[in-house]
Design an enzyme around this catalytic site. Structure first.
Site, PDB file in Angstrom:
ATOM      1  CG  ASP A 147       0.193   5.112   9.384  1.00  0.00           C
ATOM      2  OD1 ASP A 147      -0.767   5.871   9.399  1.00  0.00           O
ATOM      3  OD2 ASP A 147       1.368   5.477   9.459  1.00  0.00           O
ATOM      4  CB  THR A 190       2.703   1.173   4.650  1.00  0.00           C
ATOM      5  OG1 THR A 190       1.862   1.601   3.603  1.00  0.00           O
ATOM      6  CG2 THR A 190       3.915   0.491   4.092  1.00  0.00           C
ATOM      7  CG  ASP A 238       5.259   4.997   9.394  1.00  0.00           C
ATOM      8  OD1 ASP A 238       4.689   6.051   9.060  1.00  0.00           O
ATOM      9  OD2 ASP A 238       5.270   3.988   8.671  1.00  0.00           O
TER      10      ASP A 238
END
Length: 1232
Positions: free
Chosen positions: A479, A481, A801
């Site tokens: 990912d 972020t 996440d």
């Protein structure tokens, strides 16, 4: 605690409870029982029951003495009362195995049992005295028993064997016990880390899940795993995945009016809200299921089951994987797995079953290889020991009864039996030394040690296998972020009232009306759980709590010198009329306020390119709204959004819409009508700075042969900018950056189905996937794992996440969840939790994974050398001198050194940076490479030479009495003591040699970083001195003088010098060496192929299988075949079909994929593919493939390389070239 106590005896203890302890329930307006029965209802029934019994949810809150707004007081006495009346929120785990149980399990080992029996027989016989001493003469002739005093000591050997067996058992049991303890610690750590937001005394506090009590008001939001049962008291757009309890995969809508019941163990998939907790721990729905399943109590049958499993697992060390994981799964995701009995081993095994597409693959790759190797070695040992015993018995019988012609006398039978028992013991010792029972131990120690150390490197490993799989990873899909970036967002640029500010403007340049709209919109349209808190330390940064993008907006409001909290106090969460929460489909969030005059105002925020399309007006310099036409929009995109995005900023559009009272109330469920005709207030550019350590970590990954890909929801320009900053994209590379839409268009055929071939054309070059949905991420991961373009199967690690990353995390070989930003759902699906959310921790995981593999190879190299030498010495010694030069007890001591201690010493080597300088091993890489084989055989030659020289000429060299042909209970001789001592010294020095397995010269490098290693080597040395000098009869040793000691140590030291000589011989010269310990192969490969392949030093097994596969590949590559027809050089070897296309050769990759024998696993990064513009070209070019003619037809559909008589050579030195316009291949095509 009364509750949980009773639970153990009675699964329906609720009944008992309310009777037994009425006094506690009296304080509250409803009993445990009522609440339990209430929670069993769903939907309309539940609502009916609430109305009937309590009136409404608020009434229930009053009865539970709690306030829907301020929650419980949080006073300890009140909390305790609640715990006593309604139970605590934890489900008691199963009792761990006691030390004695573990000892008993260690005793179940077959070889140990054989030894115990032999030792007991030997003991019994040594106490037996022949009836009279007249017949003694027969034996003295046959070198039988010596004088009385010596016969007395006959029991010592048996006793010593028993003692050493006890040692081995205790060490094994202790290891198991400490491992179990570590796991419990790990588990409780995982449990303690789970916190939940609860309102207490008007404050929202995160408290550990176990401390939640009935009556607590809990805040629930997207991504939570509900910790207890409860009832909704306020919700926006809440959708719950109850599949873990009901098995229904559809998300259930929860609302106050329709279905307010929330159950523990279910996942919040959308929305947010508050609930009042009504049942915890064993009384919650999940708890009740557990109790029925007997997790809260110790069922006898469960024990039996465990025992049986343990027996199966004893050898291959599965126990910490599956049993522990099952406990862990029970502790965490109970209901989910309890409702699906099929994968009851939720832990390692269920996971593996789902992950691998190979049939019945329960064990991890490494364990599979090890078990197979251990079995092979064990079989060999068994054969050797059987032959040894037979030869000894035959020699003895022939010698005694035939050559010496003695009659078999009845009284002497016990004496003969004693001889036979002695032979049997020798045979068993050979077996004990041959069987590497240290292997499972080494793996366990190595993994447990790594897991413990990885905690320090911020990796919390949930499944042991993940640690080792990580060492083979070839691709990481990360990912953006929070993983690559710091996840501390702030607004750095704004486009407001027709002006683009490069930094946050002063409040006075913005028109007041615009400002009010902006601040109100930000304050109410960010989740109320998101806040900015003052820093913990003076002068630190403000703490961002909740969603980071929203934190950036709140921070922006604060930068404009406005207070968002004041607005929130004025409009509390209960007064929001409707909230459309953010989800991955909408990509926006909206909040509706009802004004006093009956009109509505809706504030929206979301991804700018999506929201701008829905705007039809925009606020100007004066604060008036003016019309916003499509061409104005394109202008804004070009002028504002693209420049922001190219600097790596995430752009968010803030807008609003008024619904006048005259039109009446709109239909809120029709989202497409609601979310249009917006007025744009401003566009902000939010920066999320790249973590300073990430670029270096990514460089290290690339150097280690691991490709890093970035998958993000951001727009393409932002993603590309960040990828360049991180070093995922280097300027001048021709890698692909795609958006989710484009990616989907390219991988689907006309019917909209995903085709593996199409994915195969994209993924090797894909580095950035932007604006991707969770399904895209899953598709990409699955596509890479199932891909057969490269000869090795890719091993993919994924970070995630969000709740929506669950499927991808599960599908990947290793799933990393974020410990801080991650939702419970993501953590549940993952294998490793990154406690600091940092990408560089992944690199550490790769390092540790590779280290596990190397540690085990080191141990194997050491162990097998000892095995080969000890077995050959015992075998030849027994055959020639009728007695093993190494006695049973000595063998057991050697076994203890090389198995238990060596596994400790070599398995705990800390990883070094150099591990990251090589490419990943394949899934089929043999455990024992040819270099290691060279070391093993080379050292065995040295050790055998020394031992046999000492054995047959030692008495002359040292001028001592010969120890050969000693009678049955003869006293120990100096001669054999020297042999034994030298043998042990050589093992000690060879242990140092074993520290390097890739043929490095400096074996001492970093030896002092490993204290355990040094301690064990010195410790063993000291114990050896004690054994030799004071061991006496039990160890068959005699004290040696200093000169003899020096010789022994010197001969041992020779191992190190010999090691240098061995490492000077290039492995490539030694063609005859074979590798060992592969994964399971589908079929063996003919020898002639092996020979050719062996030129490519240390070749991967997958490449051997590839040879078969390649022929099929070429069939698919019709284009190459056409070129071949042009190349006359190959005419000679062409089949009769040279002019015409053979029908079979038309088959595409699909044909290849339908034959399962050709699983081409693992892969190698950096393989450029033919350009995507080449639409007609359906098959990727194979690297360094020598063009070959189509194979002649043969009855066998998948032509084997052997059938067709064509051998393909792989030449690793040629780089693969895509058909670039300059290349000869290209010119061929054009000429065609």
């Amino acid at each position: 605690m009364g509750t949980t106590g009773n639970m153990a005896n009675n699964s329906y203890s609720g009944v008992k409870n309310s009777v037994a302890e009425p006094n506690h329930d009296g304080e509250f307006g409803c009993s445990l029982n009522e609440l339990r029965s209430l929670m069993e209802l769903r939907g309309a029934e539940a609502l009916h029951k609430i109305q009937e019994s309590y009136g409404d949810v608020n009434e229930l809150c009053i009865r539970l003495k709690t306030s829907p707004v301020d929650g419980l007081s949080g006073q300890p006495p009140d909390i305790e009362k609640r715990e006593v009346a309604f139970g605590q929120n934890f489900i008691p785990p199963k009792k761990p195995k006691t030390f004695l149980q573990l000892v008993w399990e260690a005793l179940q080992d077959v070889t140990l049992i054989i030894l115990e029996v032999a030792a007991i027989v030997s003991l019994g016989l040594s106490f037996y005295k022949p009836p009279d001493s007249e017949n003694q003469s027969n034996f003295i002739v046959s070198g039988g028993v010596e004088d009385e005093g010596e016969a007395e000591a006959g029991w010592i050997e048996g006793a010593a064997i028993l003692l050493s067996v006890i040692c081995v058992v205790l060490v094994t049991a202790f290891n198991d016990w400490s491992k179990e303890k570590q796991f419990r610690g790990l588990q409780s750590r995982i449990e303690q880390e789970q916190k939940f937001m609860v309102v207490r005394g008007g404050q929202v506090l995160p408290i550990p899940v176990a401390e939640i009590v009935v009556g607590d008001i809990a805040q629930i939001k997207y991504g939570d795993l509900l910790p207890a049962d409860g009832m909704l008291i306020q919700g926006n757009d809440l959708k719950i995945d109850e599949s873990s309890l009901t098995g229904e995969s559809d998300h259930v809508k929860k609302s106050m009016e329709k279905d307010p019941m929330l159950l523990s163990g279910t996942h919040v998939m959308e929305g947010s809200g508050k609930m009042v907790v009504t049942a915890v721990g064993v009384n919650s729905q999940t708890g009740i299921i557990f109790t029925l399943l007997g997790a809260g109590e110790d069922d006898d049958d469960e024990e039996e089951k465990e025992k049986k499993e343990k027996k199966k697992e004893k050898k291959n060390k599965k126990q910490d994987g599956s049993v522990e994981n099952r406990k862990k799964a029970k502790a965490q995701d109970g209901a989910a797995m309890e409702m699906q009995p099929l994968n009851c081993d939720e832990g390692a095994e269920g996971e593996e079953k789902r992950k691998s597409n190979m049939p019945k693959k329960e064990k991890s790759v490494l364990q599979g290889k090890l078990t197979k190797l251990a079995v092979q070695i064990g079989k060999a040992g068994l054969v050797m020991s059987a032959i040894t015993v037979i030869i000894l018995v035959v020699l003895f019988v022939v010698d005694t009864f035939w050559i010496q012609g003695l009659p078999w006398e009845k009284e002497c039978t016990p004496i003969y039996i004693q001889f036979f028992v002695k032979f049997f013991i020798i045979g068993v010792t050979v077996l004990v030394v041959a069987v590497p029972e240290g292997l499972p131990l080494a793996v366990t120690i190595s993994l447990a040690y790594s897991v413990k150390k990885m905690m320090k490197d911020n990796n919390l490993v949930r499944h042991l296998d993940a640690c080792e799989t990580m060492g083979n990873a070839t691709a990481i899909c990360s990912d953006k972020t929070g993983t690559l970036t710091m996840n501390r967002m702030r607004v750095v640029q704004v486009f407001i009232s027709d002006k683009h500010y490069k930094k946050v403007p002063e409040p006075d340049v913005i028109p007041a009306s615009t400002m009010d709209l902006l601040i109100l919109g930000i304050s109410v349209n960010c989740a109320y759980t998101t806040k900015i808190m003052p820093p913990e330390k003076e002068g630190g940064l403000n703490r961002q709590v909740g969603n980071k993008t929203e934190c950036a907006l709140l921070g922006f409001a604060m930068d404009l010198k406005k207070d968002y909290q004041a607005v929130r106090n004025e409009i509390p969460e209960e007064e929001l009329y409707k909230v459309y929460t953010f989800n991955s489909v909408r990509k926006s969030m909206s909040t509706v306020l009802k004004n006093t005059d009956g009109s509505f105002r809706m504030f929206s925020k979301g991804a700018s390119e999506i929201l701008l399309k829905k705007c039809y007006k925009i606020l100007t310099v004066t604060g008036e709204a003016k019309v916003f036409r499509p061409r104005d929009r394109d202008d804004v995109v070009k002028r504002v959004i693209e420049p922001m995005a190219s600097e790596g900023l995430r752009t968010i559009c803030l807008a609003y819409r008024d619904f006048p009272a005259s039109e009446g109330e709109p239909d809120w469920d029709n989202e497409s009508d609601i979310l249009t005709r917006l007025t744009c207030v401003c566009i902000v550019g939010i920066e999320d700075p790249v973590r300073p350590e990430v670029p270096d970590a990514i460089r290290r990954c690339q150097r280690a042969g691991v490709t890093v890909r970035m998958v993000t929801g951001d727009n393409l320009n932002t993603a590309r900018a960040i990828a360049t900053k991180c070093g995922i994209l280097q300027p001048g590379d021709d890698f692909l950056c795609l958006e989710g839409k484009e990616f989907n268009r390219r991988i689907r055929n006309e019917k909209g189905e995903i085709e593996q071939e199409r994915i195969d054309k994209i993924w090797p070059k894909l580095r950035v996937l932007a604006r991707s949905s969770p399904t895209d991420k899953h598709t990409l991961v699955k596509g890479i794992i199932d891909s057969t373009v490269l000869e090795r199967r890719q091993v993919v690690a994924v970070t995630g996440d969000g709740t929506n990353d669950g499927p991808a995390l599960k599908k990947a070989d290793v799933g990393f969840a974020m410990g801080i930003a991650g939702t419970d759902v993501a953590k549940e699906a993952s294998d490793i939790i990154l406690t600091d959310d940092n990408f560089s921790s992944i690199v550490k995981a790769v390092m540790w994974g590779r280290n596990v593999y190397d540690s085990i190879s080191k141990f194997l190299q050491f162990q097998l050398t000892v095995n080969v030498v000890a077995v050959i010495v015992a075998f030849t010694g027994a055959c020639i001198t009728q007695d093993s030069p190494l006695k049973a007890v000595q063998m057991l001591w050697v076994n203890l050194i090389m198995d238990t201690f060596a596994s400790l010493a070599l398995a705990t080597e800390p990883p070094t940076e150099s591990l990251l300088l090589r490419k990943p091993y394949g899934r089929n890489k043999p455990l024992i490479s040819r270099t290691m084989m060279k070391n093993i055989l080379g050292h065995a030659v040295y050790q055998l030479t020394i031992i046999f020289t000492l054995l047959f000429a030692g008495e002359k060299i040292f001028d001592i009495d010969s120890g050969r042909n000693a009678p049955l209970h003869a006293p120990p001789s100096e001669h054999y003591t020297i042999v034994f001592n030298t043998f042990v010294m050589m093992q000690l020095f060879n242990e140092i040699n074993a520290r390097k397995i890739h043929g490095e010269r400096n074996v001492f490098e970093g030896i002092f970083n490993n204290l355990i290693f040094c301690t064990i080597v010195f410790g063993t040395f000291l114990i050896q001195i004690v054994i030799v000098q004071f061991g006496g009869k039990p160890f068959s040793c005699v004290g040696l003088n200093i000169e003899q000691w020096l010789w022994c140590v010197f001969l041992g030291f020779g191992c190190l010098l010999w090691g240098q000589i061995i490492s000077s011989i290039p492995t490539s010269r030694l063609k005859f060496l074979k590798t060992a310990g592969h994964g399971t192969q589908k079929e063996e490969i003919p020898d002639e192929e092996l020979e050719e392949l062996d030129d490519l030093d240390e070749i991967d097994h997958a490449e051997r299988e590839l040879r078969r596969g390649q022929i099929l590949w070429f069939r698919g590559l019709n284009r190459i075949q056409t070129q071949i027809r042009v190349v006359n050089a190959f005419r000679s070897s062409l089949s009769p079909y040279e002019g015409m296309e053979k029908p079979e050769s038309r088959t595409s990759i699909h044909n290849f994929m339908t034959h399962p024998e050709f699983r081409i696993e693992d892969s190698e990064p950096h393989i450029p593919l033919i350009d995507d513009t080449d639409a007609e070209d359906d098959a990727p070019t194979k690297r360094n493939a020598t063009p070959t003619p189509p194979p002649p037809p043969s009855p066998n559909q998948n032509n084997n390389a052997v059938d067709s008589g064509i051998h393909l050579f792989l030449d690793p030195s040629q780089p693969a070239t895509p058909s670039a316009p300059g290349s000869p291949m290209h010119s061929l095509e054009t000429s065609l």
